[in-house]
Design an enzyme around this catalytic site. Sequence first.
Site: not given
Length: 246
Positions: A31, A49, A54, A56, A83, A123, A150, A165-166
């Site tokens: 889609k 872009e 992925r 889990k 998710d 956040k 998700e 940040e991760h």
Amino acid sequence: MLPMEQFRKFKNEITRFLMDYKFALDAFETKIEILKEEFQFFHDYNPIEHTKSRLKSPESILKKMYKKGCDISLEGIRSEIKDIAGMRITCSFISDIYRIADMLRAQSDLKICEVKDYIQSPKPNGYQSLHLIIEIPVYMSDRQENVCIEVQIRTIAMDFWASLEHKIYYKYNREIPSHLLQELKEASESAAALDRQMERLHKEISEIKESQMEEREEELKRISLSNQQFPIPEALVRLMSGVEET
């Protein structure tokens, strides 16, 4: 240890369960590719872009179920974890994020189950993104499953900040020094300011481009010879194109 036959049956159930999510991602990716190609063709512009999807792992799913304190069953997992399958869509501009969300809402076979707008309401740590939980039908040989995936939609600047940040989060084993938290928050504010500036530039460039197109259309309606300009009568255009006046 489970007997071999029982283990094989269990493995097949897990595989079939994960295949639902894998096929949901495949259908959703198709889609997105169609939307990208159509938008490029008609608007000479692509709001997307790049994308990244992925699934889990069973281990990650199990950890999340334990963390939630839920009973471990396939139906419980399907109900509690939305998710398992995920896609990240990266855009150049904030307006593209909401444009893509609107295009997804217009898909009659998609159901938007949940929206979390961390752009309008970031956040506390500075994280920004638009999160959608989307239900998509998956047609198997013997059944239809409605599967949730998700979708995270963000700008390049938001994605760069989230990636940094991760990395810091896991490097310090979730205990980030306070000065780094403050710098991350400031970096988020800088990224947001950059996004707003790029959005203004994008809008201004679009307006200039639209103005130039209107000027070119007006030029097409005139003939220039030496220092004189002659408007082309509509009646002459119809005559030359074989269109009869009514």
